[in-house]
Enzyme design. Structure first.
Site, PDB file in Angstrom:
ATOM      1  N   ASP A   1       6.094  12.772  35.884  1.00 40.28           N
ATOM      2  CA  ASP A   1       6.578  13.248  36.925  1.00 40.28           C
ATOM      3  C   ASP A   1       7.200  11.930  36.834  1.00 40.28           C
ATOM      4  OD1 ASP A   1       5.252  11.114  38.227  1.00 40.28           O
ATOM      5  OD2 ASP A   1       5.750  12.892  39.545  1.00 40.28           O
ATOM      6  N   GLU A   2       7.594  10.952  36.175  1.00 38.88           N
ATOM      7  CA  GLU A   2       9.217   9.445  37.330  1.00 38.88           C
ATOM      8  C   GLU A   2       8.978   8.630  35.424  1.00 38.88           C
ATOM      9  OE1 GLU A   2       5.360   7.074  38.355  1.00 38.88           O
ATOM     10  OE2 GLU A   2       7.115   5.392  39.085  1.00 38.88           O
TER      11      GLU A   2
ATOM     12  N   ASP B   1      10.557  10.153  40.504  1.00 35.14           N
ATOM     13  CA  ASP B   1       9.191  10.846  40.933  1.00 35.14           C
ATOM     14  C   ASP B   1       9.585  11.821  41.399  1.00 35.14           C
ATOM     15  OD1 ASP B   1       6.198   9.202  41.028  1.00 35.14           O
ATOM     16  OD2 ASP B   1       6.379  10.689  42.129  1.00 35.14           O
TER      17      ASP B   1
HETATM   18  P1  TTP Z   1       2.221  11.312  41.391  1.00 37.69           P
HETATM   19  O1  TTP Z   1       4.382  10.892  41.689  1.00 37.69           O
HETATM   20  O2  TTP Z   1       1.834  10.366  41.515  1.00 37.69           O
HETATM   21  O3  TTP Z   1       2.295  12.243  42.895  1.00 37.69           O
HETATM   22  P2  TTP Z   1       2.727  13.869  43.188  1.00 37.69           P
HETATM   23  O4  TTP Z   1       3.931  13.899  42.574  1.00 37.69           O
HETATM   24  O5  TTP Z   1       2.167  14.319  42.820  1.00 37.69           O
HETATM   25  O6  TTP Z   1       2.992  12.910  44.477  1.00 37.69           O
HETATM   26  P3  TTP Z   1       4.195  11.877  45.580  1.00 37.69           P
HETATM   27  O7  TTP Z   1       5.187  13.251  45.814  1.00 37.69           O
HETATM   28  O8  TTP Z   1       3.742  11.557  46.015  1.00 37.69           O
HETATM   29  O9  TTP Z   1       5.182  11.255  43.911  1.00 37.69           O
HETATM   30  O10 TTP Z   1       1.778  11.725  40.415  1.00 37.69           O
HETATM   31  C1  TTP Z   1       2.398  12.865  39.679  1.00 37.69           C
HETATM   32  C2  TTP Z   1       1.338  14.203  39.222  1.00 37.69           C
HETATM   33  O11 TTP Z   1       0.349  13.725  37.962  1.00 37.69           O
HETATM   34  C3  TTP Z   1       0.176  15.119  40.453  1.00 37.69           C
HETATM   35  O12 TTP Z   1       1.279  15.427  40.403  1.00 37.69           O
HETATM   36  C4  TTP Z   1      -0.015  14.551  39.566  1.00 37.69           C
HETATM   37  C5  TTP Z   1      -0.529  13.977  38.170  1.00 37.69           C
HETATM   38  N1  TTP Z   1      -2.094  13.090  39.184  1.00 37.69           N
HETATM   39  C6  TTP Z   1      -3.121  13.148  38.793  1.00 37.69           C
HETATM   40  O13 TTP Z   1      -3.279  14.270  37.766  1.00 37.69           O
HETATM   41  N2  TTP Z   1      -4.640  12.564  39.184  1.00 37.69           N
HETATM   42  C7  TTP Z   1      -3.997  11.280  40.237  1.00 37.69           C
HETATM   43  O14 TTP Z   1      -4.772  10.649  40.466  1.00 37.69           O
HETATM   44  C8  TTP Z   1      -2.437  11.222  39.707  1.00 37.69           C
HETATM   45  C9  TTP Z   1      -1.946  10.225  41.026  1.00 37.69           C
HETATM   46  C10 TTP Z   1      -1.509  11.920  39.692  1.00 37.69           C
HETATM   47 MG    MG Z   2       5.345  12.068  41.579  1.00 41.88          MG
END
Ligand code: TTP
Ligand code: MG
Length: 350
Positions: free
Chosen positions: A104-105, A6
């Site tokens: 991103d995952e 992720d």
């Molecule tokens: P995530 O992997 O949940 O969050 P992140 O990568 O920003 O942070 P982390 O380091 O905790 O993993 O989500 C990936 C992307 O998806 C995030 O950068 C933006 C988008 N996203 C949204 O647009 N709305 C949301 O509610 C979430 C959870 C994510």
């Molecule tokens: Mg992330």
């Protein structure tokens, strides 16, 4: 053996990469805050902004109140999408058996490339290193015996983490985790569990004290929770399925008989279909053309092959022939045209 990856604060990190002056200061990606009166929400924030309690999903007006000095940027979906595609190309170098979850995952089945957990750690290190070198982005990775524990592991040491949980350690590893860290256990279930146990801030080990019968009082999800708090997750990697076909259609602003416009539009649609299909690296077995007239009468024509290499000129030539066959027999103005190519099955799936 499963690896979960992720990206760290993905959208924000990509913006920091494009503009290094944003590094080290609170950065929020989302809708326009409009000096506090903006609607919409935060998509994500970098780790500096999170120190102010600003997270994904929060109303943008609230984020603005929490830190007026922060940098607010709009969502540049195209940029993140392209970056994501390149990251998945890197992932594919390691394993074709992967399940993309979001931009991103992903979960990767790594049993073919790692015989044991120390080899798995090396794979994870290499993957992180390659993404950093090629994309200048950090991610967090977890390796474990199943998807659930791998995800908890990757989340447990963000940002830029790498956590390997061997099967013999997995029960203990999840024991001390907060119950809401178990994927699939949301705030509502957490509240129900708190009521059942008459205790707040539940940890996984607390919920283990509940019998399967007690958990069943929460309904269907009860037995799932019973398994999860014991580290059991039978879900398997859902491989990315190749699409069976790719098509594009265009409805004209106004019904038209302008053959130049129709053909030009058809050429554009063919190009779009070709560009999407190109990524699939599959032969095609059928081209279908659709034409809808002003009275909604719809005609489709198709041509099949055994296996045809993907080629834009070929698709256009065959497609336009089908289109002309329709047009020369029908004289009404046209509302919509479209083209679709169908792929031969991926040999891996046979
Ligand atoms: P995530 O992997 O949940 O969050 P992140 O990568 O920003 O942070 P982390 O380091 O905790 O993993 O989500 C990936 C992307 O998806 C995030 O950068 C933006 C988008 N996203 C949204 O647009 N709305 C949301 O509610 C979430 C959870 C994510
Ligand atoms: Mg992330």
């Amino acid at each position: 053996m499963i690896l979960h990856i992720d990206m760290d604060c993905f959208f924000a990190q990509v913006e920091e990469r494009e503009n290094p002056r944003f590094r080290g200061i609170p950065l929020i990606i989302g809708s326009d805050p409009k000096d506090g009166s903006g609607r919409g929400v935060v998509s994500t924030s970098n780790y500096e902004a999170r120190k102010f309690g600003i997270y994904s999903g929060m109303p943008i007006s609230k984020a603005y109140k929490a830190n007026k000095e922060a940098i607010f940027l709009p969502v540049n979906q195209n940029l993140y999408q392209k970056t994501s595609q390149r990251i998945f190309k890197i992932i594919e170098l390691f394993s074709k058996d992967y399940q993309p979850v979001s931009l991103d995952e992903a979960y990767l089945d790594i049993k073919k490339i790692a015989k044991n957990y120390s080899e798995a750690r090396k794979v994870a290190e290499k993957l992180k290193e390659l993404i950093l070198r090629k994309e200048n982005l950090t991610c967090s990775v977890g390796v474990a015996q199943n998807k659930m524990i791998a995800k908890i592991a990757s989340e447990s040491d963000k940002p830029n983490g790498l956590v390997v949980v061997k099967p013999k350690d997995s029960f203990k590893f999840i024991s001390e985790k907060k119950i809401k860290e178990i994927p699939g256990i949301g705030p509502k279930t957490e509240l129900q569990l708190e009521e059942l146990l008459q205790k707040k801030n539940l940890k996984v080990k607390d919920v283990r004290a509940l019998s399967e019968n007690q958990l069943n009082s929460l309904g269907k999800k009860g037995s799932d929770i019973y398994q999860k708090v014991r580290g059991i997750d039978g879900s398997s990697i859902e491989l990315k399925r190749k699409p069976k076909s790719v098509g594009k259609e265009k409805t004209f602003e106004e019904d038209t008989s302008d053959s130049k416009k129709i053909i030009e539009t058809f050429k554009k649609l063919t190009k779009e279909v070709f560009l999407i299909s190109e990524k699939e690296k599959l032969d095609i077995e059928k081209i279908t053309v659709i034409c809808r007239f002003d009275n909604f009468k719809t005609i489709t024509k198709q041509i099949s092959f055994f296996a045809q290499k993907l080629d834009e000129g070929f698709i256009y030539k065959k497609g336009v022939k089908l289109l002309l066959r329709i047009l020369t027999k029908n004289y009404r103005p046209i509302r919509l045209i479209g083209i679709r190519v169908s792929f031969k099955k991926n040999p891996d799936e046979l």
